[in-house]
Design a protein around this motif. Sequence first.
Motif, PDB file in Angstrom:
ATOM      1  N   ARG A  93       0.606  -1.215   0.014  1.00 19.47           N
ATOM      2  CA  ARG A  93       0.104  -0.058   0.071  1.00 19.47           C
ATOM      3  C   ARG A  93       0.738   1.352  -0.031  1.00 19.47           C
ATOM      4  O   ARG A  93       0.536   2.316  -0.598  1.00 19.47           O
ATOM      5  N   ILE A  94       1.752   1.175   0.867  1.00 24.77           N
ATOM      6  CA  ILE A  94       2.599   2.504   0.931  1.00 24.77           C
ATOM      7  C   ILE A  94       3.663   2.639  -0.440  1.00 24.77           C
ATOM      8  O   ILE A  94       3.573   3.817  -0.842  1.00 24.77           O
ATOM      9  N   VAL A  95       3.865   1.746  -1.137  1.00 23.96           N
ATOM     10  CA  VAL A  95       4.562   1.935  -2.392  1.00 23.96           C
ATOM     11  C   VAL A  95       3.761   2.387  -3.485  1.00 23.96           C
ATOM     12  O   VAL A  95       4.034   3.190  -4.089  1.00 23.96           O
ATOM     13  N   GLN A  96       2.744   1.812  -3.495  1.00 21.21           N
ATOM     14  CA  GLN A  96       1.563   2.316  -4.203  1.00 21.21           C
ATOM     15  C   GLN A  96       1.136   3.701  -4.213  1.00 21.21           C
ATOM     16  O   GLN A  96       1.143   4.385  -4.914  1.00 21.21           O
ATOM     17  N   GLU A  97       1.033   4.093  -2.746  1.00 19.30           N
ATOM     18  CA  GLU A  97       0.720   5.379  -2.487  1.00 19.30           C
ATOM     19  C   GLU A  97       1.487   6.432  -3.113  1.00 19.30           C
ATOM     20  O   GLU A  97       1.374   7.359  -3.436  1.00 19.30           O
ATOM     21  N   ALA A  98       2.979   6.164  -2.914  1.00 19.24           N
ATOM     22  CA  ALA A  98       4.077   6.887  -3.352  1.00 19.24           C
ATOM     23  C   ALA A  98       4.033   6.900  -4.743  1.00 19.24           C
ATOM     24  O   ALA A  98       4.196   8.184  -5.527  1.00 19.24           O
ATOM     25  N   LEU A  99       3.985   6.057  -5.546  1.00 21.71           N
ATOM     26  CA  LEU A  99       3.909   5.976  -6.799  1.00 21.71           C
ATOM     27  C   LEU A  99       2.608   6.647  -7.515  1.00 21.71           C
ATOM     28  O   LEU A  99       2.869   7.415  -8.483  1.00 21.71           O
ATOM     29  N   SER A 100       1.485   6.641  -6.800  1.00 22.98           N
ATOM     30  CA  SER A 100       0.305   6.953  -7.384  1.00 22.98           C
ATOM     31  C   SER A 100       0.519   8.716  -7.085  1.00 22.98           C
ATOM     32  O   SER A 100       0.179   9.326  -7.863  1.00 22.98           O
ATOM     33  N   ALA A 101       0.933   9.128  -5.918  1.00 21.89           N
ATOM     34  CA  ALA A 101       1.019  10.625  -5.925  1.00 21.89           C
ATOM     35  C   ALA A 101       2.057  11.042  -6.523  1.00 21.89           C
ATOM     36  O   ALA A 101       2.100  12.414  -6.911  1.00 21.89           O
ATOM     37  N   SER A 102       3.212  10.503  -7.135  1.00 22.14           N
ATOM     38  CA  SER A 102       4.054  10.860  -8.252  1.00 22.14           C
ATOM     39  C   SER A 102       3.574  10.876  -9.523  1.00 22.14           C
ATOM     40  O   SER A 102       4.072  11.444 -10.437  1.00 22.14           O
ATOM     41  N   ARG A 103       2.597  10.159  -9.831  1.00 23.33           N
ATOM     42  CA  ARG A 103       2.054   9.942 -10.944  1.00 23.33           C
ATOM     43  C   ARG A 103       2.974   9.536 -12.076  1.00 23.33           C
ATOM     44  O   ARG A 103       3.026   9.713 -13.162  1.00 23.33           O
ATOM     45  N   ILE A 104       3.985   8.713 -11.517  1.00 19.62           N
ATOM     46  CA  ILE A 104       5.007   7.770 -12.486  1.00 19.62           C
ATOM     47  C   ILE A 104       4.600   6.414 -12.471  1.00 19.62           C
ATOM     48  O   ILE A 104       4.154   5.670 -11.280  1.00 19.62           O
ATOM     49  N   SER A 105       4.307   5.892 -13.460  1.00 20.72           N
ATOM     50  CA  SER A 105       4.217   4.588 -14.043  1.00 20.72           C
ATOM     51  C   SER A 105       5.397   3.846 -13.394  1.00 20.72           C
ATOM     52  O   SER A 105       6.497   4.158 -13.519  1.00 20.72           O
ATOM     53  N   PRO A 106       5.446   2.508 -12.841  1.00 21.63           N
ATOM     54  CA  PRO A 106       6.368   1.606 -12.390  1.00 21.63           C
ATOM     55  C   PRO A 106       7.386   1.618 -13.644  1.00 21.63           C
ATOM     56  O   PRO A 106       8.698   1.582 -13.165  1.00 21.63           O
ATOM     57  N   SER A 107       6.527   1.438 -14.697  1.00 18.30           N
ATOM     58  CA  SER A 107       7.642   0.934 -15.823  1.00 18.30           C
ATOM     59  C   SER A 107       8.608   2.150 -16.241  1.00 18.30           C
ATOM     60  O   SER A 107       9.613   2.017 -16.883  1.00 18.30           O
TER      61      SER A 107
END
Length: 364
Positions: A93-107
């Motif tokens: 959840r924490i990693v997902q929240e950080a990525l979502s806030a950054s609007r950066i795709s994992p790829s």
Amino acid sequence: MLILNKTAGVFFKPSKRKVYEFLRSFNFHPGTQFLHKIVLGIETSCDDTAAAVVDETGNVLGEAIHSQTEVHLKTGGIVPAVAQQLHRDNIQRIVQEALSASRISPSDLSAIATTIKPGLALSLGVGLSFSLQLVGQLKKPFIPIHHMEAHALTIRLTNKVEFPFLVLLISGGHCLLALVQGVSDFLLLGKSLDIAPGDMLDKVARRLSLIKHPECSTMSGGKAIEHLAKQGNRFHFDIKPPLHRAKNCDFSFTGLQQVTNKRIMKKEKEEGIEEGQVLSSAADIAATVQHTMACHIVRRTHRAILFCKQRDLLPQNNAVLVASGGVASNFYVRRALEILTNATQCTLLCPPPRLCTDNGIMIA
């Protein structure tokens, strides 16, 4: 990593299905071009699950953190197995929240950086296993991070600091003085011979039963001591700083804790109360402990400054002392360090309090 595996035992291994579900949960437009390298940082060295996305220019694009403080307050301290389970429950959840806030795709990440040492082996294992699964799925570079080096270099995210500089790292798990000559180039000048200052404060707070104090019931031990100390007389009890005759830059806090425990026992007898009840003089004890700790830290740091200047390891004027770690967010300690640096023609720099405690930004 092999040593860590042996120490941690069986790591948390998220299933491939969970990792795929995690990656599919992001709904970003493909083909977006980014000019800067972007790193995901993951921190699980102790009792905070944290993640952040930072680009190579130092911009924090997104961050998230889950604190375990409330749980560990109830158990009277950090229980490694409990901390491990809480990391397992929250890391995705924490990693997902950080990525979502950054609007950066994992790829679109350039790399994934994760704390691998030092810390609680069970906690470290959760972050490492999750990161390696993610690295395998995304085919991205993995960057192992030394927790203390991250603390030492965080200041360069907020201030333009040139090498070399002196760093004082004081937290619940660590205490050291080092000359930072470059990235991954450290000269260790002193360290705690026993426990860390934050650990000492936590133990004193538990012995004082500050969790039962109406003003401190939701605070960590260190925060409770700092809060209560404002109401106390720091000269009410006479306690000498540890190692006051030692001609080195090492620290020691066990003796201070033991002397304080004896004072608490004596006051309990005088006030006719049992262990577990809050003393009327708790604020005075808190103020004395905090003051003695600050004096000890300042004296050892003063020796380090003199050592470095005598050997031209630091500039004679405008040398920089960086104080970081959880205890560095204690404003009484910061004020004492300011007095020292003003007297020695140095500049004191501290990361913002939120970057002094464990976080994903410093790892990224």
